[in-house]
Design a protein around this motif. Structure first.
Motif, short mmCIF file in Angstrom:
data_model
loop_
_atom_site.label_atom_id
_atom_site.label_comp_id
_atom_site.label_asym_id
_atom_site.label_seq_id
_atom_site.Cartn_x
_atom_site.Cartn_y
_atom_site.Cartn_z
N LEU A 1 0.81 -1.22 0.00
CA LEU A 1 0.00 0.00 0.00
C LEU A 1 0.85 1.28 0.00
O LEU A 1 0.41 2.32 0.49
CB LEU A 1 -0.97 0.01 1.18
CG LEU A 1 -2.19 -0.92 1.04
CD1 LEU A 1 -2.98 -0.96 2.34
CD2 LEU A 1 -3.09 -0.48 -0.10
N CYS A 2 2.05 1.18 -0.56
CA CYS A 2 2.86 2.38 -0.80
C CYS A 2 2.41 2.93 -2.15
O CYS A 2 3.00 2.63 -3.20
CB CYS A 2 4.35 2.05 -0.79
SG CYS A 2 4.97 1.56 0.84
N GLU A 3 1.35 3.71 -2.12
CA GLU A 3 0.63 4.08 -3.34
C GLU A 3 1.45 4.95 -4.29
O GLU A 3 1.19 4.98 -5.49
CB GLU A 3 -0.67 4.79 -2.95
CG GLU A 3 -1.62 3.90 -2.17
CD GLU A 3 -2.81 4.65 -1.61
OE1 GLU A 3 -2.93 5.86 -1.88
OE2 GLU A 3 -3.63 4.03 -0.91
N GLY A 4 2.43 5.68 -3.78
CA GLY A 4 3.25 6.53 -4.63
C GLY A 4 4.47 5.83 -5.20
O GLY A 4 5.21 6.41 -6.00
N LEU A 5 4.68 4.58 -4.81
CA LEU A 5 5.91 3.86 -5.18
C LEU A 5 5.88 3.50 -6.66
O LEU A 5 5.05 2.72 -7.11
CB LEU A 5 6.04 2.60 -4.32
CG LEU A 5 7.39 1.90 -4.29
CD1 LEU A 5 8.49 2.84 -3.81
CD2 LEU A 5 7.31 0.66 -3.38
N GLY A 6 6.83 4.09 -7.42
CA GLY A 6 6.87 3.87 -8.85
C GLY A 6 8.11 3.17 -9.34
O GLY A 6 8.20 2.75 -10.49
N ARG A 7 9.10 2.99 -8.45
CA ARG A 7 10.34 2.34 -8.86
C ARG A 7 10.91 1.55 -7.68
O ARG A 7 10.97 2.05 -6.57
CB ARG A 7 11.36 3.36 -9.34
CG ARG A 7 12.71 2.75 -9.69
CD ARG A 7 13.68 3.77 -10.24
NE ARG A 7 14.98 3.16 -10.48
CZ ARG A 7 16.01 3.78 -11.04
NH1 ARG A 7 15.89 5.06 -11.42
NH2 ARG A 7 17.16 3.16 -11.22
N VAL A 8 11.34 0.31 -7.98
CA VAL A 8 11.98 -0.53 -6.97
C VAL A 8 13.21 -1.16 -7.59
O VAL A 8 13.13 -1.79 -8.66
CB VAL A 8 11.03 -1.64 -6.47
CG1 VAL A 8 11.77 -2.60 -5.53
CG2 VAL A 8 9.84 -1.03 -5.75
N ASP A 9 14.35 -1.00 -6.94
CA ASP A 9 15.60 -1.64 -7.36
C ASP A 9 16.00 -2.65 -6.29
O ASP A 9 16.25 -2.28 -5.14
CB ASP A 9 16.71 -0.60 -7.53
CG ASP A 9 16.42 0.38 -8.66
OD1 ASP A 9 15.91 -0.06 -9.70
OD2 ASP A 9 16.69 1.58 -8.47
N LEU A 10 16.04 -3.93 -6.70
CA LEU A 10 16.36 -5.00 -5.77
C LEU A 10 17.75 -5.56 -6.07
O LEU A 10 18.14 -5.67 -7.24
CB LEU A 10 15.33 -6.12 -5.86
CG LEU A 10 13.87 -5.73 -5.56
CD1 LEU A 10 12.94 -6.92 -5.76
CD2 LEU A 10 13.75 -5.20 -4.14
N PRO A 11 18.50 -5.96 -5.04
CA PRO A 11 19.85 -6.50 -5.27
C PRO A 11 19.81 -7.91 -5.83
O PRO A 11 18.87 -8.68 -5.58
CB PRO A 11 20.46 -6.49 -3.86
CG PRO A 11 19.30 -6.61 -2.94
CD PRO A 11 18.17 -5.86 -3.61
N GLU A 12 20.84 -8.27 -6.59
CA GLU A 12 20.92 -9.60 -7.19
C GLU A 12 20.99 -10.70 -6.14
O GLU A 12 20.50 -11.80 -6.34
CB GLU A 12 22.13 -9.68 -8.12
CG GLU A 12 22.01 -8.82 -9.37
CD GLU A 12 23.18 -9.00 -10.30
OE1 GLU A 12 24.04 -9.88 -10.00
OE2 GLU A 12 23.24 -8.31 -11.34
N GLY A 13 21.60 -10.41 -5.01
CA GLY A 13 21.79 -11.42 -3.98
C GLY A 13 20.62 -11.61 -3.04
O GLY A 13 20.72 -12.37 -2.06
N LEU A 14 19.50 -10.95 -3.31
CA LEU A 14 18.33 -11.06 -2.44
C LEU A 14 17.82 -12.50 -2.43
O LEU A 14 17.50 -13.07 -3.48
CB LEU A 14 17.22 -10.12 -2.93
CG LEU A 14 15.97 -10.00 -2.06
CD1 LEU A 14 16.32 -9.41 -0.70
CD2 LEU A 14 14.94 -9.12 -2.76
N LYS A 15 17.76 -13.10 -1.23
CA LYS A 15 17.39 -14.51 -1.11
C LYS A 15 15.89 -14.71 -0.97
O LYS A 15 15.34 -15.74 -1.36
CB LYS A 15 18.10 -15.13 0.09
CG LYS A 15 19.62 -15.21 -0.06
CD LYS A 15 20.25 -15.84 1.17
CE LYS A 15 21.77 -15.93 1.01
NZ LYS A 15 22.42 -16.52 2.21
N ASN A 16 15.22 -13.73 -0.39
CA ASN A 16 13.81 -13.96 -0.08
C ASN A 16 13.03 -12.65 -0.08
O ASN A 16 13.37 -11.73 0.65
CB ASN A 16 13.68 -14.63 1.30
CG ASN A 16 12.24 -14.98 1.63
OD1 ASN A 16 11.49 -15.42 0.77
ND2 ASN A 16 11.86 -14.78 2.88
N VAL A 17 12.01 -12.59 -0.91
CA VAL A 17 11.00 -11.54 -0.82
C VAL A 17 9.71 -12.25 -0.49
O VAL A 17 9.13 -12.94 -1.34
CB VAL A 17 10.86 -10.74 -2.13
CG1 VAL A 17 9.79 -9.67 -1.97
CG2 VAL A 17 12.17 -10.10 -2.53
#
Length: 230
Positions: free
Chosen positions: A202-218
């Motif tokens: 519900l972050c209604e203004g969120l238009g961009r997300v950059d995630l790291p390559e090593g992220l193990k779990n979302v």
């Protein structure tokens, strides 16, 4: 036995109570901690100045001090306990001094006038719901030393704008930034390994997300109900 210093009851370096009911209080030198509930419900208190030697502010120490507007940290503390400043609805700014290591759960929950928080280098953990419901909070400065942002740490901080997440951060907890409607982008550093359930829901203004390559779990629904992303 405790000793009384100008209306303060002190036991082994811990301030356990205060007979003074002034609006502006300076805690005497030599105090190392503020005990559980020491100032809880002090409805006249507007400012508190803590000495350089302070190490701990225990749970509920200033709970419900609804007129408290200013806290002056000369140094430290190392630890701010659960609900320590919860419900201090007149606080507008917190500038922590060097020495802080951990902020407990609900420590500043429902401080609805709080607009800015600056954390010092050395802080490792922000506890669960530490700033939940701080609806006026616009700006936080996270230090490079931070490792963990607990669940619901900034839950419904609806005025909070973009946050710079430091290299070294490893986990963003469940619902940590739930309904932070003013956030427009999130860039997580390579050190982040886990993003909890509904962390940015519900972050209604969120238009961009950059995630790291090593992220193990979302975890499921980590960025759900962010209409500008999908």
């Amino acid at each position: 036995m405790g000793e009384s210093t100008r209306g303060f009851m002190i036991q082994n370096g811990a301030l356990v109570g205060a007979a003074v009911r002034d609006a502006n209080i300076v805690v005497p030198e030599g105090v190392r901690s503020i005990a559980f509930g020491a100032f809880s419900g002090h409805h006249r208190l507007e400012s508190i100045t803590l000495p350089a030697g302070i190490k701990r502010i225990e749970s509920n120490a200033f709970f419900g001090c609804d007129q408290l507007k200013k806290v002056v940290f000369s140094q430290g503390p190392e630890y701010v306990g659960d609900h320590a400043f919860s419900g201090c609805g007149s606080l507008t700014e917190i500038l922590f001094a060097d020495g802080l290591r951990e902020i407990g759960g609900h420590a500043f929950c429902d401080c609805r006038a709080l607009k800015r928080v600056s954390f010092p280098q050395g802080l490792k953990r922000i506890g669960s719901a530490a700033f939940s419901g701080c609806s006026a909070l616009e700006e936080i400065v996270l230090p490079e030393s931070l490792k963990e942002i607990g669940s619901q740490a900034f839950y419904k901080c609806e005025a909070l704008r973009d946050v710079r997440f430091p290299q070294g951060l490893t986990r963003v907890g469940t619902e940590a930034f739930f309904r932070c409607k003013k956030m427009s982008s999130v860039s997580l550093p390579d050190s982040v390994k886990d993003v909890g359930r509904n962390a940015f829901c519900l972050c209604e203004g969120l238009g961009r997300v950059d995630l790291p390559e090593g992220l193990k779990n979302v975890e499921n629904l980590g960025f759900s109900s962010c209409p500008r992303l999908f």
